[in-house]
Scaffold this motif. Structure first.
Motif, mmCIF file in Angstrom:
data_model
loop_
_atom_site.group_PDB
_atom_site.id
_atom_site.type_symbol
_atom_site.label_atom_id
_atom_site.label_comp_id
_atom_site.label_asym_id
_atom_site.label_seq_id
_atom_site.Cartn_x
_atom_site.Cartn_y
_atom_site.Cartn_z
ATOM 1 N N GLN A 85 0.819 -1.210 0.000
ATOM 2 C CA GLN A 85 0.000 0.000 0.000
ATOM 3 C C GLN A 85 0.857 1.266 0.000
ATOM 4 O OE1 GLN A 85 -2.698 0.518 3.345
ATOM 5 N NE2 GLN A 85 -3.987 1.896 2.156
ATOM 6 N N MET A 119 9.592 5.078 -3.136
ATOM 7 C CA MET A 119 9.800 4.939 -4.577
ATOM 8 C C MET A 119 9.914 6.299 -5.260
ATOM 9 S SD MET A 119 6.091 4.677 -6.331
ATOM 10 C CE MET A 119 6.700 5.744 -7.584
ATOM 11 N N ASN A 124 7.553 8.241 -14.605
ATOM 12 C CA ASN A 124 6.447 9.192 -14.373
ATOM 13 C C ASN A 124 6.885 10.638 -14.553
ATOM 14 O OD1 ASN A 124 5.339 6.815 -13.574
ATOM 15 N ND2 ASN A 124 4.834 7.422 -11.491
ATOM 16 N N PHE A 146 -3.298 10.767 -2.755
ATOM 17 C CA PHE A 146 -2.195 9.821 -2.488
ATOM 18 C C PHE A 146 -0.882 10.577 -2.709
ATOM 19 C CE2 PHE A 146 -5.927 7.614 -4.061
ATOM 20 C CZ PHE A 146 -6.122 6.632 -3.098
ATOM 21 N N GLY A 148 2.091 11.048 -1.319
ATOM 22 C CA GLY A 148 3.477 10.599 -1.182
ATOM 23 C C GLY A 148 4.352 11.735 -0.671
ATOM 24 N N GLU A 169 -1.372 12.001 2.851
ATOM 25 C CA GLU A 169 -0.440 10.870 2.769
ATOM 26 C C GLU A 169 -0.553 10.004 4.017
ATOM 27 O OE1 GLU A 169 1.401 9.328 0.559
ATOM 28 O OE2 GLU A 169 2.089 7.986 2.136
ATOM 29 N N LEU A 170 -0.650 8.703 3.796
ATOM 30 C CA LEU A 170 -0.851 7.742 4.886
ATOM 31 C C LEU A 170 0.459 7.319 5.557
ATOM 32 C CD1 LEU A 170 -2.860 5.832 6.339
ATOM 33 C CD2 LEU A 170 -2.590 4.238 4.446
ATOM 34 N N ASN A 197 -5.341 8.465 6.376
ATOM 35 C CA ASN A 197 -5.971 7.743 5.276
ATOM 36 C C ASN A 197 -6.928 8.687 4.544
ATOM 37 O OD1 ASN A 197 -7.440 5.978 3.659
ATOM 38 N ND2 ASN A 197 -7.302 4.332 5.177
ATOM 39 N N CYS A 198 -6.769 8.788 3.236
ATOM 40 C CA CYS A 198 -7.645 9.710 2.494
ATOM 41 C C CYS A 198 -9.110 9.286 2.617
ATOM 42 C CB CYS A 198 -7.217 9.825 1.040
ATOM 43 S SG CYS A 198 -7.233 8.285 0.143
ATOM 44 N N GLY A 218 -3.319 9.430 -7.785
ATOM 45 C CA GLY A 218 -2.108 8.939 -8.450
ATOM 46 C C GLY A 218 -1.505 7.747 -7.750
ATOM 47 N N TYR A 226 -11.681 3.794 -3.836
ATOM 48 C CA TYR A 226 -11.650 5.139 -3.258
ATOM 49 C C TYR A 226 -12.513 6.125 -4.048
ATOM 50 C CZ TYR A 226 -7.655 3.600 -0.438
ATOM 51 O OH TYR A 226 -6.839 2.945 0.455
HETATM 52 C C1 LIG Z 1 3.952 6.265 -4.185
HETATM 53 S S1 LIG Z 1 2.678 7.367 -4.508
HETATM 54 C C2 LIG Z 1 2.384 7.042 -6.205
HETATM 55 C C3 LIG Z 1 3.460 7.548 -7.113
HETATM 56 C C4 LIG Z 1 3.246 8.867 -7.789
HETATM 57 N N1 LIG Z 1 1.950 8.988 -8.407
HETATM 58 C C5 LIG Z 1 4.335 9.223 -8.804
HETATM 59 O O1 LIG Z 1 4.160 10.149 -9.579
HETATM 60 O O2 LIG Z 1 5.394 8.616 -8.822
HETATM 61 C C6 LIG Z 1 1.289 6.735 -3.682
HETATM 62 C C7 LIG Z 1 1.246 7.127 -2.217
HETATM 63 O O3 LIG Z 1 -0.071 6.873 -1.721
HETATM 64 C C8 LIG Z 1 0.046 6.569 -0.341
HETATM 65 N N2 LIG Z 1 -1.210 5.934 0.093
HETATM 66 C C9 LIG Z 1 -1.622 4.662 -0.097
HETATM 67 N N3 LIG Z 1 -2.854 4.473 0.406
HETATM 68 C C10 LIG Z 1 -3.248 5.670 0.920
HETATM 69 C C11 LIG Z 1 -4.425 6.120 1.569
HETATM 70 N N4 LIG Z 1 -5.443 5.298 1.778
HETATM 71 N N5 LIG Z 1 -4.500 7.412 1.954
HETATM 72 C C12 LIG Z 1 -3.467 8.257 1.728
HETATM 73 N N6 LIG Z 1 -2.312 7.886 1.131
HETATM 74 C C13 LIG Z 1 -2.204 6.613 0.726
HETATM 75 C C14 LIG Z 1 1.269 5.678 -0.274
HETATM 76 O O4 LIG Z 1 1.822 5.657 1.015
HETATM 77 C C15 LIG Z 1 2.184 6.357 -1.306
HETATM 78 O O5 LIG Z 1 3.054 7.267 -0.696
#
Ligand SMILES: C[S@@+](CC[C@H](N)C(=O)[O-])C[C@H]1O[C@@H](n2cnc3c(N)ncnc32)[C@H](O)[C@@H]1O
Length: 296
Positions: A85, A119, A124, A146, A148, A169-170, A197-198, A218, A226
């Protein structure tokens, strides 16, 4: 981000050729043919891709890279994909300065983060730094569900003129870097970060009367579950652009748009697919796609 034959080192002999030259009498002819072409430079850290038969030579190759590229201080090995996640990478330290926090500048945006835990997809780059900021109109209210470390929120705040970006961001580690990056890029006035959590935070924003001009979803795989929450930030009769990402088989984005359509039907909203783009290849016949859906 620096890629072979492009960017900062384009006027030099490609890294692959320099490695081959230096290792000619050290590696076997078979090993020389496998010298890596795949790598990612994040700040002064290199993430190296090596084919399995070359793994036993990783230290030699990584040390040679440090000699060839003085701007690189640390070399890591990519050991797997991005999972879970929190979308965490799988990497392993090989050599150089023992550090995992990188400060990376891309399209005039500073991203600081721990490459062992977070990551940063080089595929991207255009969506992150160019396409999305160009689409944002002045004074938009944006919710980045999301967020990040600020992959999208930061370039939008730096290059466009939004009113506010609510960045959720979670993962506590990513959130810490999101806060830091907001400061580093001096966009405190534009990005309002939330840790959590969003699924919980978006309904609170909606209760506070926030209607978004743009919602960014994203994350992969497509965050279908969601969508009902995201649609709470829309209002009948008002246009909201929903940035929805997912995997399109053979570039067919219709199944992804159908997910948006289904959620809109249940929420009493009307979606129109305004645009879609392929972000990168994601495997045989698979493409990482983004849809700009207008919701009204
Ligand atoms: C890694 S980013 C995606 C990459 C990004 N779109 C890019 O341009 O490279 C996604 C993020 O969403 C977060 N995430 C996952 N589930 C979530 C939630 N329910 N609420 C908020 N953030 C969340 C993850 O921790 C992560 O940091």
């Amino acid at each position: 981000m620096v890629q072979r034959k492009r960017g900062k080192y384009s006027n030099r002999v490609p890294l692959k050729e320099q490695l081959k030259k230096r290792l000619t009498n050290v590696l076997t002819p078979e090993e020389l043919t496998l010298i890596p072409t795949g790598y990612q430079i994040i700040g002064d850290i290199m993430l190296l891709n090596l084919k399995p038969p070359l793994l036993h030579q990783q230290l030699l190759i990584a040390n040679t890279i440090l000699e060839i590229l003085p701007s690189i201080k640390t070399v890591y090995l990519n050991t797997g994909g991005i999972t879970g996640q929190f979308r965490e990478p799988s990497v392993k330290y090989i050599t150089g300065e023992k550090k995992s926090t990188a400060r990376h500048v891309e399209n005039h945006v500073i991203y600081e983060f721990d490459i062992e835990k977070i990551m940063f997809s080089k595929g991207n780059i255009n969506e992150r730094g160019k396409n999305l900021p160009k689409l944002v109109q002045p004074r938009e209210i944006i919710v980045d569900m999301f967020a990040g470390i600020g992959y999208f929120s930061l370039p939008i705040a730096v290059h466009a003129r939004p009113s506010h970006i609510y960045a959720i961001e979670l993962n506590p580690t990513s959130y810490m870097f999101l806060e830091k990056n907001i400061q580093l890029n001096k966009v405190e006035g534009f990005i309002i970060p939330f840790q959590g959590n969003c699924m919980d935070i978006v309904p609170n924003l909606a209760r506070d009367g926030i209607i978004a001009d743009r919602i960014i979803m994203g994350i992969l795989p497509a965050p279908k579950e969601y969508l009902p929450t995201a649609l709470q930030l829309t209002q009948s009769g008002k246009k909201t652009i929903l940035h929805y990402e997912g995997i399109a088989i053979r570039r067919d984005v219709e199944p992804l748009f159908q997910e948006v359509r289904d959620a809109c039907d249940k929420a009493g909203r009307s979606p129109t697919l305004r645009a879609w783009r392929i972000i990168k290849n994601y495997g045989p016949f698979k493409y990482h796609a983004v849809l700009d859906c207008e919701i009204s």
